[in-house]
Write a protein that holds these residues in place. Structure first.
Motif, PDB file in Angstrom:
ATOM      1  N   HIS A 192       0.812  -1.205   0.000  1.00  0.00           N
ATOM      2  CA  HIS A 192       0.000   0.000   0.000  1.00  0.00           C
ATOM      3  C   HIS A 192       0.853   1.265   0.000  1.00  0.00           C
ATOM      4  O   HIS A 192       0.473   2.273  -0.613  1.00  0.00           O
ATOM      5  N   LEU A 193       1.999   1.240   0.641  1.00  0.00           N
ATOM      6  CA  LEU A 193       2.849   2.427   0.657  1.00  0.00           C
ATOM      7  C   LEU A 193       3.377   2.752  -0.737  1.00  0.00           C
ATOM      8  O   LEU A 193       3.623   3.919  -1.057  1.00  0.00           O
ATOM      9  N   VAL A 194       3.534   1.723  -1.576  1.00  0.00           N
ATOM     10  CA  VAL A 194       3.908   1.981  -2.975  1.00  0.00           C
ATOM     11  C   VAL A 194       2.782   2.732  -3.679  1.00  0.00           C
ATOM     12  O   VAL A 194       3.024   3.635  -4.484  1.00  0.00           O
ATOM     13  N   HIS A 195       1.546   2.358  -3.381  1.00  0.00           N
ATOM     14  CA  HIS A 195       0.401   3.076  -3.955  1.00  0.00           C
ATOM     15  C   HIS A 195       0.474   4.561  -3.616  1.00  0.00           C
ATOM     16  O   HIS A 195       0.158   5.410  -4.461  1.00  0.00           O
ATOM     17  N   HIS A 196       0.900   4.901  -2.421  1.00  0.00           N
ATOM     18  CA  HIS A 196       0.974   6.311  -2.030  1.00  0.00           C
ATOM     19  C   HIS A 196       2.103   7.038  -2.742  1.00  0.00           C
ATOM     20  O   HIS A 196       1.943   8.213  -3.104  1.00  0.00           O
ATOM     21  N   THR A 197       3.206   6.393  -2.937  1.00  0.00           N
ATOM     22  CA  THR A 197       4.341   7.058  -3.592  1.00  0.00           C
ATOM     23  C   THR A 197       4.199   7.084  -5.116  1.00  0.00           C
ATOM     24  O   THR A 197       4.809   7.926  -5.768  1.00  0.00           O
ATOM     25  N   LYS A 198       3.378   6.189  -5.679  1.00  0.00           N
ATOM     26  CA  LYS A 198       3.253   6.078  -7.138  1.00  0.00           C
ATOM     27  C   LYS A 198       1.823   6.302  -7.611  1.00  0.00           C
ATOM     28  O   LYS A 198       1.436   5.829  -8.683  1.00  0.00           O
ATOM     29  N   THR A 199       1.023   7.025  -6.850  1.00  0.00           N
ATOM     30  CA  THR A 199      -0.400   7.179  -7.159  1.00  0.00           C
ATOM     31  C   THR A 199      -0.631   7.644  -8.591  1.00  0.00           C
ATOM     32  O   THR A 199      -0.024   8.626  -9.042  1.00  0.00           O
ATOM     33  N   SER A 200      -1.495   6.922  -9.294  1.00  0.00           N
ATOM     34  CA  SER A 200      -1.960   7.208 -10.658  1.00  0.00           C
ATOM     35  C   SER A 200      -0.880   7.039 -11.724  1.00  0.00           C
ATOM     36  O   SER A 200      -1.138   7.295 -12.901  1.00  0.00           O
ATOM     37  N   SER A 201       0.316   6.600 -11.332  1.00  0.00           N
ATOM     38  CA  SER A 201       1.368   6.355 -12.311  1.00  0.00           C
ATOM     39  C   SER A 201       1.307   4.915 -12.796  1.00  0.00           C
ATOM     40  O   SER A 201       0.551   4.094 -12.268  1.00  0.00           O
TER      41      SER A 201
ATOM     42  N   ASP B 103       3.326   2.718 -12.235  1.00  0.00           N
ATOM     43  CA  ASP B 103       3.852   1.840 -11.183  1.00  0.00           C
ATOM     44  C   ASP B 103       2.922   1.736  -9.973  1.00  0.00           C
ATOM     45  O   ASP B 103       3.274   1.096  -8.983  1.00  0.00           O
ATOM     46  N   ASP B 104       1.748   2.342 -10.039  1.00  0.00           N
ATOM     47  CA  ASP B 104       0.780   2.255  -8.950  1.00  0.00           C
ATOM     48  C   ASP B 104       0.201   0.843  -8.907  1.00  0.00           C
ATOM     49  O   ASP B 104      -0.440   0.405  -9.868  1.00  0.00           O
ATOM     50  N   PRO B 105       0.390   0.083  -7.821  1.00  0.00           N
ATOM     51  CA  PRO B 105      -0.115  -1.296  -7.787  1.00  0.00           C
ATOM     52  C   PRO B 105      -1.633  -1.383  -7.776  1.00  0.00           C
ATOM     53  O   PRO B 105      -2.195  -2.449  -8.054  1.00  0.00           O
ATOM     54  N   ASP B 106      -2.326  -0.273  -7.464  1.00  0.00           N
ATOM     55  CA  ASP B 106      -3.792  -0.260  -7.442  1.00  0.00           C
ATOM     56  C   ASP B 106      -4.397   0.276  -8.728  1.00  0.00           C
ATOM     57  O   ASP B 106      -5.616   0.477  -8.811  1.00  0.00           O
TER      58      ASP B 106
ATOM     59  N   TRP C 147       0.875 -11.760  -4.543  1.00  0.00           N
ATOM     60  CA  TRP C 147      -0.091 -11.154  -3.612  1.00  0.00           C
ATOM     61  C   TRP C 147      -0.441  -9.743  -4.063  1.00  0.00           C
ATOM     62  O   TRP C 147       0.421  -8.943  -4.428  1.00  0.00           O
ATOM     63  N   THR C 148      -1.734  -9.427  -4.047  1.00  0.00           N
ATOM     64  CA  THR C 148      -2.214  -8.103  -4.423  1.00  0.00           C
ATOM     65  C   THR C 148      -3.614  -7.917  -3.876  1.00  0.00           C
ATOM     66  O   THR C 148      -4.288  -8.896  -3.524  1.00  0.00           O
ATOM     67  N   VAL C 149      -4.070  -6.673  -3.796  1.00  0.00           N
ATOM     68  CA  VAL C 149      -5.473  -6.405  -3.503  1.00  0.00           C
ATOM     69  C   VAL C 149      -6.155  -5.786  -4.715  1.00  0.00           C
ATOM     70  O   VAL C 149      -7.313  -5.371  -4.636  1.00  0.00           O
ATOM     71  N   ALA C 150      -5.440  -5.725  -5.832  1.00  0.00           N
ATOM     72  CA  ALA C 150      -5.975  -5.134  -7.052  1.00  0.00           C
ATOM     73  C   ALA C 150      -6.519  -6.226  -7.972  1.00  0.00           C
ATOM     74  O   ALA C 150      -6.655  -7.388  -7.586  1.00  0.00           O
ATOM     75  N   ASN C 151      -6.825  -5.858  -9.212  1.00  0.00           N
ATOM     76  CA  ASN C 151      -7.460  -6.791 -10.144  1.00  0.00           C
ATOM     77  C   ASN C 151      -6.485  -7.520 -11.050  1.00  0.00           C
ATOM     78  O   ASN C 151      -6.867  -8.512 -11.684  1.00  0.00           O
TER      79      ASN C 151
END
Length: 327
Positions: free
Chosen positions: A117-126, A128-131, A175-179
């Motif tokens: 999740h912290l990667v999501h915060h540093t890479k939001t909407s890029s 590289d965003d895992p979400d 492991w992921t919480v995304a699709n």
């Protein structure tokens, strides 16, 4: 690309200190009240089964499913708070209580969720965003959105999630919480190896759910565990989907959290279902992830008073935004 604003440009040092103060009492209240509402829902169902006609029992079951699924999402958000270290003032509360009382009952693990999740915060909407896969493809048509909602309410999304989580714990999938689904290399492992990995990685989920089922069985109402599971399979995926769309779908790309994230207005119904634990204040959370949930409304007021954010849309507005493609 719009730059991320510096907090010192927006707030004084005193304001930042005040906004980021944690509270063990508020963390305990959040977890305790969430489980209390779940317990109360079970009590109402027992009463309805004993005293109401069949139609009344059906209505009570429907309402209980919505309430319990909303509290399951609340547990997921409290795990999220623990991942940021903001649910409690103590590391033990954030690492242990948030994991075992919030994450594990929902088949999640804090130690896996936190770095992801912290990667999501540093890479939001890029890229590289895992979400990113949670919000790509929007806006879409109303017909497509309706199909997604029906899959959620029918339990198909929930069953797909269970299968995916089992394969992740078996170390077949990443492991992921995304699709997005990524298969892990076999590396010489056979199915008995995957079975042992599944048992090891899902042990926390099995233990906490066995404890919940055992408490309900000891109370003489083991059938209530089926209600917990049904809520997890049906309304819960829909609530997660709406929450995800509201946070990032159809927002502006770039590094600025005032633009790449959305805050949504939440009335009592939204707070009971798709927006528990102040999660609707998502611009505020991405701007300053060190702010605990109960101080996010204050941060929102400061941003609005300083003209930094527009009036937030409602969740109905968001559904209209994300289904705005040609039909």
């Amino acid at each position: 690309m719009t730059r991320r604003p510096k907090l010192s440009e927006l707030f004084s040092h005193a304001e930042i200190r005040q906004l980021t103060r944690r509270s063990n009492a508020m963390g305990l209240w959040a977890i305790g009240s969430t489980w209390a509402v779940i317990a109360l829902s079970f009590i109402v169902l027992v009463y309805a089964r004993a005293h109401l006609p069949l139609w009344g029992q059906g209505l009570a079951l429907l309402l209980a499913l919505l309430v319990i699924a909303g509290r399951q999402l609340a547990l997921a958000i409290l795990q999220h708070e623990g991942a940021h270290g903001t649910l409690f003032a103590s590391a033990w509360g954030n690492d242990i209580l948030a994991d075992w009382l919030c994450a594990r009952p929902l088949w999640n693990q804090l130690h896996k969720y936190r770095p992801y999740h912290l990667v999501h915060h540093t890479k939001t909407s890029s890229a590289d965003d895992p979400d990113l896969s949670l919000t790509t493809g929007f806006p879409t048509s109303r017909r497509s959105l309706t199909r997604k909602i029906l899959r959620d309410l029918s339990g198909l999304s929930g069953l797909k999630f269970l299968l995916g989580r089992a394969l992740m714990d078996a170390e077949v999938l990443k492991w992921t919480v995304a699709n997005d689904v990524q298969r892990l290399p076999r590396a010489g492992r056979r199915w008995p190896d995957h079975a042992r990995a599944l048992l090891k990685n899902s042990a926390g989920m099995l233990l906490t759910n066995a404890l919940l089922a055992g408490v309900l069985w000891a109370s003489g109402h083991a059938w209530l565990y089926g209600v917990w599971a049904l809520a997890y399979l049906t309304p819960f995926p829909l609530f997660v989907r709406i929450r995800s769309m509201a946070e990032h779908a159809c927002t502006q790309p770039g590094a600025d959290p005032l633009r790449n994230t959305r805050t949504t207005a939440a009335g009592w119904l939204a707070r009971a279902t798709v927006a528990p634990v102040r999660v609707n204040f998502h611009i505020e959370h991405h701007l300053m992830a060190s702010v605990p949930y109960f101080r996010l409304p204050h941060l929102h007021r400061l941003l609005r008073e300083r003209g930094l954010t527009p009036p937030p849309p409602s969740y109905l507005d968001v559904l209209q935004i994300v289904s705005g493609a040609a039909r």
